[in-house]
Design a protein around this motif. Structure first.
Motif, PDB file in Angstrom:
ATOM      1  N   ASP A 135       0.833  -1.207   0.000  1.00 54.41           N
ATOM      2  CA  ASP A 135       0.000   0.000   0.000  1.00 54.41           C
ATOM      3  C   ASP A 135       0.867   1.257   0.000  1.00 54.41           C
ATOM      4  O   ASP A 135       0.559   2.249  -0.665  1.00 54.41           O
ATOM      5  CB  ASP A 135      -0.941   0.015   1.208  1.00 54.41           C
ATOM      6  N   CYS A 136       1.975   1.214   0.770  1.00 54.32           N
ATOM      7  CA  CYS A 136       2.892   2.363   0.819  1.00 54.32           C
ATOM      8  C   CYS A 136       3.542   2.591  -0.543  1.00 54.32           C
ATOM      9  O   CYS A 136       3.703   3.726  -0.975  1.00 54.32           O
ATOM     10  CB  CYS A 136       3.958   2.152   1.891  1.00 54.32           C
ATOM     11  N   CYS A 137       3.909   1.495  -1.224  1.00 53.22           N
ATOM     12  CA  CYS A 137       4.496   1.614  -2.567  1.00 53.22           C
ATOM     13  C   CYS A 137       3.479   2.220  -3.534  1.00 53.22           C
ATOM     14  O   CYS A 137       3.819   3.050  -4.372  1.00 53.22           O
ATOM     15  CB  CYS A 137       4.971   0.255  -3.077  1.00 53.22           C
ATOM     16  N   GLY A 138       2.217   1.804  -3.405  1.00 52.01           N
ATOM     17  CA  GLY A 138       1.150   2.378  -4.227  1.00 52.01           C
ATOM     18  C   GLY A 138       0.984   3.859  -3.951  1.00 52.01           C
ATOM     19  O   GLY A 138       0.798   4.654  -4.870  1.00 52.01           O
ATOM     20  N   TYR A 139       1.064   4.243  -2.676  1.00 51.23           N
ATOM     21  CA  TYR A 139       0.961   5.650  -2.285  1.00 51.23           C
ATOM     22  C   TYR A 139       2.109   6.466  -2.887  1.00 51.23           C
ATOM     23  O   TYR A 139       1.923   7.604  -3.288  1.00 51.23           O
ATOM     24  CB  TYR A 139       0.968   5.746  -0.756  1.00 51.23           C
ATOM     25  N   LEU A 140       3.297   5.834  -2.973  1.00 52.08           N
ATOM     26  CA  LEU A 140       4.470   6.494  -3.560  1.00 52.08           C
ATOM     27  C   LEU A 140       4.471   6.419  -5.091  1.00 52.08           C
ATOM     28  O   LEU A 140       5.437   6.788  -5.726  1.00 52.08           O
ATOM     29  CB  LEU A 140       5.755   5.862  -3.006  1.00 52.08           C
TER      30      LEU A 140
ATOM     31  N   ILE B 180      11.122   6.190 -11.549  1.00 52.84           N
ATOM     32  CA  ILE B 180       9.670   6.317 -11.602  1.00 52.84           C
ATOM     33  C   ILE B 180       9.228   7.412 -10.632  1.00 52.84           C
ATOM     34  O   ILE B 180       8.425   8.264 -10.962  1.00 52.84           O
ATOM     35  CB  ILE B 180       8.996   4.970 -11.284  1.00 52.84           C
ATOM     36  N   ASN B 181       9.774   7.378  -9.397  1.00 53.43           N
ATOM     37  CA  ASN B 181       9.518   8.433  -8.416  1.00 53.43           C
ATOM     38  C   ASN B 181      10.856   9.114  -8.131  1.00 53.43           C
ATOM     39  O   ASN B 181      11.733   8.511  -7.520  1.00 53.43           O
ATOM     40  CB  ASN B 181       8.927   7.835  -7.132  1.00 53.43           C
ATOM     41  N   PRO B 182      11.045  10.366  -8.572  1.00 52.75           N
ATOM     42  CA  PRO B 182      12.342  11.040  -8.411  1.00 52.75           C
ATOM     43  C   PRO B 182      12.793  11.175  -6.953  1.00 52.75           C
ATOM     44  O   PRO B 182      13.967  11.327  -6.689  1.00 52.75           O
ATOM     45  CB  PRO B 182      12.132  12.417  -9.038  1.00 52.75           C
ATOM     46  N   ASP B 183      11.841  11.106  -5.993  1.00 57.32           N
ATOM     47  CA  ASP B 183      12.196  11.214  -4.575  1.00 57.32           C
ATOM     48  C   ASP B 183      12.902   9.954  -4.069  1.00 57.32           C
ATOM     49  O   ASP B 183      13.583   9.996  -3.049  1.00 57.32           O
ATOM     50  CB  ASP B 183      10.941  11.455  -3.725  1.00 57.32           C
TER      51      ASP B 183
ATOM     52  N   LEU C 144      13.881   3.736  -0.320  1.00 58.22           N
ATOM     53  CA  LEU C 144      12.539   3.151  -0.352  1.00 58.22           C
ATOM     54  C   LEU C 144      12.198   2.568   1.015  1.00 58.22           C
ATOM     55  O   LEU C 144      11.120   2.813   1.548  1.00 58.22           O
ATOM     56  CB  LEU C 144      12.442   2.062  -1.433  1.00 58.22           C
ATOM     57  N   MET C 145      13.122   1.807   1.602  1.00 64.00           N
ATOM     58  CA  MET C 145      12.866   1.178   2.903  1.00 64.00           C
ATOM     59  C   MET C 145      12.641   2.233   3.997  1.00 64.00           C
ATOM     60  O   MET C 145      11.746   2.081   4.826  1.00 64.00           O
ATOM     61  CB  MET C 145      14.021   0.250   3.281  1.00 64.00           C
ATOM     62  N   ILE C 146      13.424   3.311   3.968  1.00 65.55           N
ATOM     63  CA  ILE C 146      13.268   4.377   4.962  1.00 65.55           C
ATOM     64  C   ILE C 146      11.906   5.050   4.803  1.00 65.55           C
ATOM     65  O   ILE C 146      11.190   5.283   5.770  1.00 65.55           O
ATOM     66  CB  ILE C 146      14.421   5.397   4.850  1.00 65.55           C
ATOM     67  N   LYS C 147      11.520   5.332   3.559  1.00 66.59           N
ATOM     68  CA  LYS C 147      10.234   5.992   3.285  1.00 66.59           C
ATOM     69  C   LYS C 147       9.059   5.095   3.706  1.00 66.59           C
ATOM     70  O   LYS C 147       8.109   5.567   4.334  1.00 66.59           O
ATOM     71  CB  LYS C 147      10.144   6.318   1.787  1.00 66.59           C
ATOM     72  N   VAL C 148       9.153   3.805   3.380  1.00 66.44           N
ATOM     73  CA  VAL C 148       8.083   2.867   3.758  1.00 66.44           C
ATOM     74  C   VAL C 148       8.036   2.737   5.284  1.00 66.44           C
ATOM     75  O   VAL C 148       6.949   2.673   5.869  1.00 66.44           O
ATOM     76  CB  VAL C 148       8.285   1.489   3.073  1.00 66.44           C
TER      77      VAL C 148
ATOM     78  N   LEU D 282       5.997   5.520   6.476  1.00 68.67           N
ATOM     79  CA  LEU D 282       4.584   5.498   6.074  1.00 68.67           C
ATOM     80  C   LEU D 282       3.759   4.399   6.744  1.00 68.67           C
ATOM     81  O   LEU D 282       2.574   4.600   7.000  1.00 68.67           O
ATOM     82  CB  LEU D 282       4.477   5.339   4.551  1.00 68.67           C
ATOM     83  N   VAL D 283       4.350   3.246   7.034  1.00 68.93           N
ATOM     84  CA  VAL D 283       3.571   2.119   7.573  1.00 68.93           C
ATOM     85  C   VAL D 283       2.841   2.471   8.876  1.00 68.93           C
ATOM     86  O   VAL D 283       1.660   2.147   9.016  1.00 68.93           O
ATOM     87  CB  VAL D 283       4.440   0.843   7.719  1.00 68.93           C
ATOM     88  N   PRO D 284       3.486   3.155   9.854  1.00 68.13           N
ATOM     89  CA  PRO D 284       2.727   3.491  11.072  1.00 68.13           C
ATOM     90  C   PRO D 284       1.503   4.372  10.807  1.00 68.13           C
ATOM     91  O   PRO D 284       0.563   4.383  11.584  1.00 68.13           O
ATOM     92  CB  PRO D 284       3.748   4.249  11.933  1.00 68.13           C
ATOM     93  N   LYS D 285       1.504   5.121   9.690  1.00 66.57           N
ATOM     94  CA  LYS D 285       0.370   5.991   9.340  1.00 66.57           C
ATOM     95  C   LYS D 285      -0.671   5.257   8.488  1.00 66.57           C
ATOM     96  O   LYS D 285      -1.649   5.851   8.065  1.00 66.57           O
ATOM     97  CB  LYS D 285       0.878   7.207   8.558  1.00 66.57           C
ATOM     98  N   HIS D 286      -0.436   3.966   8.220  1.00 70.67           N
ATOM     99  CA  HIS D 286      -1.337   3.163   7.375  1.00 70.67           C
ATOM    100  C   HIS D 286      -2.741   3.165   7.982  1.00 70.67           C
ATOM    101  O   HIS D 286      -2.899   2.989   9.185  1.00 70.67           O
ATOM    102  CB  HIS D 286      -0.789   1.734   7.281  1.00 70.67           C
ATOM    103  N   PRO D 287      -3.783   3.347   7.151  1.00 71.14           N
ATOM    104  CA  PRO D 287      -5.160   3.421   7.678  1.00 71.14           C
ATOM    105  C   PRO D 287      -5.571   2.196   8.501  1.00 71.14           C
ATOM    106  O   PRO D 287      -6.203   2.333   9.535  1.00 71.14           O
ATOM    107  CB  PRO D 287      -6.036   3.531   6.427  1.00 71.14           C
ATOM    108  N   GLY D 288      -5.207   1.001   8.066  1.00 69.87           N
ATOM    109  CA  GLY D 288      -5.549  -0.218   8.805  1.00 69.87           C
ATOM    110  C   GLY D 288      -4.876  -0.250  10.165  1.00 69.87           C
ATOM    111  O   GLY D 288      -5.418  -0.753  11.139  1.00 69.87           O
TER     112      GLY D 288
END
Length: 135
Positions: A47-52, A86-89, A96-100, A103-109
């Protein structure tokens, strides 16, 4: 391979262990504890990868080689065929691992689960205050 399908064998692999703050570096964690998150799942990473806006594939049947009880991994595409990002950031596996991990603690589920567990533990502590009854 068909012309329309991308070759996912060449995509990078992210196992949940890589960003699990509960694991040690020896157990497979790849980023710092402060950047990692607690017990991430493949679905949350996907889901985080999809968000990115990164293409990803969740492979539930695959296991982490060091611990075969750890099921699932996520394949992610960082660069297009021509080598452009694909994502310049996000220009590396580590980024990618740091960004995910952020994001995971903020995941809606995850936020719903935490709210439910905090309210149920509060209710449980109130009911247990009676102590033992004398006979």
């Amino acid at each position: 391979m068909e012309a329309g399908l991308p070759n996912i064998k060449r995509w990078i692999v992210v196992y949940p262990v890589y960003i699990n703050s509960k694991k040690t570096l020896a157990e497979g964690r790849r980023i710092g504890v402060s950047q990692a998150c607690e017990n991430p799942t493949c679905i949350e990473i996907g889901d985080c990868c999809g968000y990115l806006k990164l293409p990803f594939v969740i492979e539930i049947d695959k296991a982490y080689p060091r611990d075969f009880m750890q099921r699932g991994r996520v394949r992610v595409l960082l660069k297009k065929e021509d080598g452009s990002l694909i994502n310049p950031d996000i220009n590396s596996r580590k980024q990618l691992m740091i960004k995910v991990g952020e994001l995971v603690p903020k995941h809606p589920g995850r936020t719903k689960k935490q709210e439910a567990s905090t309210s149920s533990t509060a209710a449980a502590t109130k009911s247990n205050k009676g102590g033992k009854k004398k006979k």
